[in-house]
Write an enzyme that holds these catalytic residues in place. Structure first.
Site, short mmCIF file in Angstrom:
data_model
loop_
_atom_site.label_atom_id
_atom_site.label_comp_id
_atom_site.label_asym_id
_atom_site.label_seq_id
_atom_site.Cartn_x
_atom_site.Cartn_y
_atom_site.Cartn_z
CB CYS A 131 -1.34 -0.07 0.89
SG CYS A 131 -2.05 1.38 1.05
CB CYS A 134 -0.04 2.57 4.27
SG CYS A 134 -2.28 2.58 4.29
#
Length: 172
Positions: A131, A134
């Site tokens: 991700c 993130c």
């Protein structure tokens, strides 16, 4: 069985992984809490029970109960967040980026250990889960806490090796 012992059971074609495990376990860039918390979080992210058990066994005398819990919590919350935020980032429709997540994430605000250490665990798990949104978010928080790129880089090296060990053991 301890993680260092489990690594010795890797097949010969994974010799580099054995060497990398040994090298990372002797790494001095991170504190014990940072190193072993990252190892525990990444083992949990791997979802390979023998690896989780081995890493936790070796980490047991190196982490407080709070740090062990925080490492597991980082893997757990990032399993959810990495899917959600990767979707909002990758989806073509802009609407998703402005919608509230409406997902509980209280542990991020109150992990029970130093915020920077929890963010480091979360970044490492986010690297495993792929991700980018993130990773960027945790990297910014770590920079605000004064954590150097050498520590972050080491945590991601741990993530890559733990992930590779889990995959290799599952396939062997």
């Amino acid at each position: 069985m301890l993680f260092s012992e489990l690594a010795k059971t890797l097949p010969d074609y994974a010799k580099d992984l054995r060497l990398n495990v040994s090298s990372l376990l002797s790494e001095q860039v991170l504190t014990d809490q940072q190193k072993w918390g990252t190892l525990v979080a990444c083992a949990h992210a791997s979802a390979h029970k023998p690896l989780i058990d081995a890493v936790e066994a070796e980490a047991a005398d190196k982490l407080t109960a709070e740090a062990m819990n925080a490492a597991k919590a980082a893997a757990s919350i990032m399993a959810m967040n990495n899917i959600y935020y990767r979707f909002t980032h990758l989806a073509s429709r802009e609407d998703y980026r402005t919608m509230p997540a409406r997902l509980r994430m209280n542990v991020i605000g109150s992990p029970g250990i130093e915020k920077a250490d929890f963010e480091l665990f979360s970044l490492a798990v986010s690297a495993i889960n792929g991700c980018g949104m993130c990773i960027d978010s945790h990297d910014k928080v770590l920079a605000q806490h004064g954590m150097g790129t050498d520590k972050i880089h080491t945590a991601v090296r741990i993530a890559s090796v733990v992930h590779a060990v889990a995959r290799t053991l599952q396939a062997a």
